[in-house]
Design a protein around this motif. Structure first.
Motif, PDB file in Angstrom:
ATOM      1  N   PRO A 137      18.580  21.331  56.452  1.00 23.13           N
ATOM      2  CA  PRO A 137      18.474  20.861  55.067  1.00 23.13           C
ATOM      3  C   PRO A 137      18.887  21.905  54.029  1.00 23.13           C
ATOM      4  O   PRO A 137      19.133  21.560  52.869  1.00 23.13           O
ATOM      5  N   GLU A 138      18.969  23.190  54.440  1.00 25.26           N
ATOM      6  CA  GLU A 138      19.316  24.254  53.493  1.00 25.26           C
ATOM      7  C   GLU A 138      20.825  24.489  53.378  1.00 25.26           C
ATOM      8  O   GLU A 138      21.264  25.140  52.426  1.00 25.26           O
ATOM      9  N   LEU A 139      21.600  23.999  54.333  1.00 28.42           N
ATOM     10  CA  LEU A 139      23.034  24.311  54.360  1.00 28.42           C
ATOM     11  C   LEU A 139      23.743  23.732  53.147  1.00 28.42           C
ATOM     12  O   LEU A 139      23.570  22.564  52.794  1.00 28.42           O
ATOM     13  N   GLN A 140      24.568  24.586  52.520  1.00 30.65           N
ATOM     14  CA  GLN A 140      25.344  24.173  51.359  1.00 30.65           C
ATOM     15  C   GLN A 140      26.755  24.744  51.456  1.00 30.65           C
ATOM     16  O   GLN A 140      26.938  25.863  51.942  1.00 30.65           O
ATOM     17  N   PRO A 141      27.751  24.000  50.994  1.00 36.92           N
ATOM     18  CA  PRO A 141      29.106  24.552  50.960  1.00 36.92           C
ATOM     19  C   PRO A 141      29.200  25.703  49.976  1.00 36.92           C
ATOM     20  O   PRO A 141      28.523  25.708  48.945  1.00 36.92           O
ATOM     21  N   ASP A 142      30.015  26.690  50.289  1.00 43.69           N
ATOM     22  CA  ASP A 142      30.268  27.793  49.367  1.00 43.69           C
ATOM     23  C   ASP A 142      31.277  27.320  48.325  1.00 43.69           C
ATOM     24  O   ASP A 142      32.411  26.980  48.663  1.00 43.69           O
ATOM     25  N   PRO A 143      30.894  27.275  47.045  1.00 44.02           N
ATOM     26  CA  PRO A 143      31.792  26.740  46.010  1.00 44.02           C
ATOM     27  C   PRO A 143      33.044  27.586  45.801  1.00 44.02           C
ATOM     28  O   PRO A 143      34.007  27.124  45.179  1.00 44.02           O
ATOM     29  N   ASP A 144      33.047  28.824  46.312  1.00 44.61           N
ATOM     30  CA  ASP A 144      34.187  29.703  46.100  1.00 44.61           C
ATOM     31  C   ASP A 144      35.285  29.527  47.140  1.00 44.61           C
ATOM     32  O   ASP A 144      36.332  30.176  47.057  1.00 44.61           O
ATOM     33  N   PHE A 145      35.053  28.667  48.130  1.00 43.80           N
ATOM     34  CA  PHE A 145      36.047  28.495  49.178  1.00 43.80           C
ATOM     35  C   PHE A 145      36.214  27.021  49.531  1.00 43.80           C
ATOM     36  O   PHE A 145      35.238  26.264  49.565  1.00 43.80           O
ATOM     37  N   GLY A 146      37.460  26.643  49.828  1.00 44.38           N
ATOM     38  CA  GLY A 146      37.729  25.339  50.418  1.00 44.38           C
ATOM     39  C   GLY A 146      37.573  24.180  49.460  1.00 44.38           C
ATOM     40  O   GLY A 146      37.472  24.334  48.249  1.00 44.38           O
ATOM     41  N   GLY A 147      37.568  22.988  50.051  1.00 45.74           N
ATOM     42  CA  GLY A 147      37.471  21.764  49.270  1.00 45.74           C
ATOM     43  C   GLY A 147      38.797  21.294  48.722  1.00 45.74           C
ATOM     44  O   GLY A 147      38.846  20.361  47.915  1.00 45.74           O
ATOM     45  N   ASN A 148      39.903  21.932  49.150  1.00 46.57           N
ATOM     46  CA  ASN A 148      41.221  21.578  48.603  1.00 46.57           C
ATOM     47  C   ASN A 148      41.993  20.588  49.471  1.00 46.57           C
ATOM     48  O   ASN A 148      42.642  19.698  48.956  1.00 46.57           O
ATOM     49  N   CYS A 149      41.933  20.772  50.759  1.00 48.99           N
ATOM     50  CA  CYS A 149      42.768  19.989  51.671  1.00 48.99           C
ATOM     51  C   CYS A 149      41.916  19.407  52.787  1.00 48.99           C
ATOM     52  O   CYS A 149      41.164  20.146  53.431  1.00 48.99           O
ATOM     53  N   ASN A 150      42.048  18.119  53.023  1.00 44.34           N
ATOM     54  CA  ASN A 150      41.335  17.473  54.116  1.00 44.34           C
ATOM     55  C   ASN A 150      42.218  17.374  55.351  1.00 44.34           C
ATOM     56  O   ASN A 150      43.451  17.294  55.252  1.00 44.34           O
ATOM     57  N   PHE A 151      41.572  17.365  56.512  1.00 49.00           N
ATOM     58  CA  PHE A 151      42.258  17.048  57.752  1.00 49.00           C
ATOM     59  C   PHE A 151      42.209  15.542  57.944  1.00 49.00           C
ATOM     60  O   PHE A 151      41.148  14.916  57.812  1.00 49.00           O
ATOM     61  N   GLY A 165      46.370  17.510  55.285  1.00 50.28           N
ATOM     62  CA  GLY A 165      47.080  16.651  54.349  1.00 50.28           C
ATOM     63  C   GLY A 165      47.693  15.480  55.095  1.00 50.28           C
ATOM     64  O   GLY A 165      47.226  15.071  56.151  1.00 50.28           O
ATOM     65  N   GLU A 166      48.770  14.951  54.579  1.00 48.12           N
ATOM     66  CA  GLU A 166      49.401  13.796  55.199  1.00 48.12           C
ATOM     67  C   GLU A 166      50.340  14.163  56.333  1.00 48.12           C
ATOM     68  O   GLU A 166      50.441  13.472  57.331  1.00 48.12           O
ATOM     69  N   PHE A 167      51.047  15.292  56.190  1.00 51.31           N
ATOM     70  CA  PHE A 167      52.084  15.622  57.162  1.00 51.31           C
ATOM     71  C   PHE A 167      51.894  17.007  57.774  1.00 51.31           C
ATOM     72  O   PHE A 167      52.829  17.594  58.286  1.00 51.31           O
ATOM     73  N   GLY A 168      50.670  17.555  57.691  1.00 50.78           N
ATOM     74  CA  GLY A 168      50.391  18.831  58.321  1.00 50.78           C
ATOM     75  C   GLY A 168      50.449  20.012  57.377  1.00 50.78           C
ATOM     76  O   GLY A 168      50.207  21.144  57.794  1.00 50.78           O
ATOM     77  N   GLU A 169      50.789  19.792  56.098  1.00 50.74           N
ATOM     78  CA  GLU A 169      50.876  20.899  55.148  1.00 50.74           C
ATOM     79  C   GLU A 169      50.069  20.589  53.896  1.00 50.74           C
ATOM     80  O   GLU A 169      49.940  19.434  53.498  1.00 50.74           O
ATOM     81  N   CYS A 170      49.559  21.657  53.285  1.00 42.90           N
ATOM     82  CA  CYS A 170      48.819  21.510  52.036  1.00 42.90           C
ATOM     83  C   CYS A 170      48.979  22.796  51.231  1.00 42.90           C
ATOM     84  O   CYS A 170      48.780  23.887  51.769  1.00 42.90           O
ATOM     85  N   THR A 171      49.369  22.668  49.967  1.00 41.94           N
ATOM     86  CA  THR A 171      49.555  23.834  49.089  1.00 41.94           C
ATOM     87  C   THR A 171      48.398  23.904  48.098  1.00 41.94           C
ATOM     88  O   THR A 171      48.029  22.903  47.481  1.00 41.94           O
ATOM     89  N   ILE A 172      47.833  25.113  47.969  1.00 38.41           N
ATOM     90  CA  ILE A 172      46.678  25.307  47.094  1.00 38.41           C
ATOM     91  C   ILE A 172      46.880  26.561  46.250  1.00 38.41           C
ATOM     92  O   ILE A 172      47.763  27.376  46.512  1.00 38.41           O
ATOM     93  N   VAL A 173      46.035  26.710  45.249  1.00 34.69           N
ATOM     94  CA  VAL A 173      45.912  27.959  44.506  1.00 34.69           C
ATOM     95  C   VAL A 173      44.533  28.512  44.819  1.00 34.69           C
ATOM     96  O   VAL A 173      43.521  27.841  44.606  1.00 34.69           O
ATOM     97  N   SER A 174      44.470  29.721  45.384  1.00 33.48           N
ATOM     98  CA  SER A 174      43.214  30.316  45.814  1.00 33.48           C
ATOM     99  C   SER A 174      42.232  30.433  44.663  1.00 33.48           C
ATOM    100  O   SER A 174      42.581  30.898  43.570  1.00 33.48           O
TER     101      SER A 174
END
Length: 347
Positions: A137-151, A165-174
């Motif tokens: 119940p304590e586990l939480q996502p780290d807001p400073d990482f991830g959440g940009n691209c889904n598998f 992403g849709e075709f195996g690639e995803c571009t993000i800004v860190s």
């Protein structure tokens, strides 16, 4: 008449395309994903082959031990899997940044089972969280990482395939560095294996994570065995270790002998393809080897005893003039196994 036939053909085509990833099919993908992915995995069988048959251009792959476990965390998602990586073995150091929760859902719009992988906040507090229901119940996502691209996972023959992403690639800004990055990833899953290709590139195309040879890390699902070992010394005394538990994907159990001058013997347990150069004996074998060399570095000169068996037999063992050992598939409900696997705080 011709126009009518064309209309019928187009209608059939449209319905077949829609059915390729219909909701019933996606629900079955979800069912298989939740059944196949949880477990313990090791890349030792791949490393063993590379050391014996030759490594790919970038050299041998990393030796990882990875666990996936479904946990109850409804505050995160209906279906949640916790995963972590240890380096070298199941008791090696935890790979920093690789304690992750998979938030899983069916995405009808994309025709896929979607996984959002999120690093957990304060990971040092939740090592081996899969063995600690009280912390779920304590586990939480780290807001400073991830959440940009889904598998996005879909059926791929008799296996499941996850593409970023849709075709195996995803571009993000860190979120941390502000740098633009492109991630290129593919995961292939069946009931016994998970193959992972995961590369990251900067805007200029330089590789920051992954391998230039673009080869997959091959993870093989491990099984736990109940084991026994006995040694008989020249003075007639015996040393018995019973029981202890090992997994079959390269586990090493060290025995310190009870001799006047003690030494260390290693019992190694590995199920993998046998590295037959001819290819005629390129089959899965379960091997149990006792030796007095370094881990994963024994030779004919230092082997005390060994045994071979087929993986579906569920047992393997040997007896020599002064040493014997055997392992049989463990009962997952055995209290001794559960206790051996229990999380212990090392701080």
């Amino acid at each position: 008449m011709r126009a009518f036939a064309v209309a019928i053909a187009l209608a059939l085509l449209a319905s077949s395309v829609g059915a390729t990833n219909s909701k019933p099919e996606l629900m079955k993908v979800l069912e298989d994903l939740l059944a196949w992915l949880p477990g313990e995995y090791s890349s030792m069988p791949q490393v063993f082959l590379e050391r014996n048959l030759g490594a790919p251009p970038d050299g041998e792959h990393d030796l990882f031990y990875r666990v996936f476990a479904e946990i109850e965390a409804p505050h995160l998602a209906e279906h949640v899997i916790y995963t972590q990586i240890r380096l070298d073995s199941d008791d090696g150091p935890v790979f920093p940044g690789q304690q992750v929760v998979f938030l899983i859902s069916v995405d009808e719009a994309r025709g896929a089972v979607s996984i959002s992988g999120r690093r957990i906040k304060d990971p040092q507090k939740y090592v081996d969280a899969h063995l600690r229901p009280e912390v779920w119940p304590e586990l939480q996502p780290d807001p400073d990482f991830g959440g940009n691209c889904n598998f996005n996972w879909r059926r791929h023959g008799k296996q499941l395939r996850g593409l970023l992403g849709e075709f195996g690639e995803c571009t993000i800004v860190s979120k941390n560095s502000g740098r633009r990055m492109t991630w290129d990833a593919e995961w292939i899953l069946n009931p016994d294996e998970l193959w992972i290709y995961d590369n990251g590139y900067l805007e200029d195309g330089s590789l920051i994570v992954g391998r230039s040879d673009r080869t997959h890390l091959r993870l093989y699902k491990a099984r736990r065995y109940e084991c026994f070992a006995a040694l008989r010394y020249k003075d007639g005394s015996n040393q018995v270790i019973n029981p202890f538990f090992m997994h079959d994907r390269g586990d090493v159990f060290t025995i310190t002998t009870e001799e006047p001058e003690p030494r260390e013997l290693r019992l190694e347990f590995l199920t993998s393809l046998w590295p037959s150069s001819s290819g005629r004996n390129f089959v899965d074998l379960m091997r149990l080897t006792l030796h007095d060399g370094e881990p994963h570095a024994y030779s004919q000169d230092n082997v005390v005893g060994n045994a071979w068996s087929t993986p579906d037999s569920g047992r393997v063992g040997f007896t020599t003039e002064w040493a014997s050992a055997r392992c049989k598939l463990a009962n997952p409900q055995d209290p001794r196994l559960i206790e051996a696997m229990r999380f212990t705080d090392t701080d």
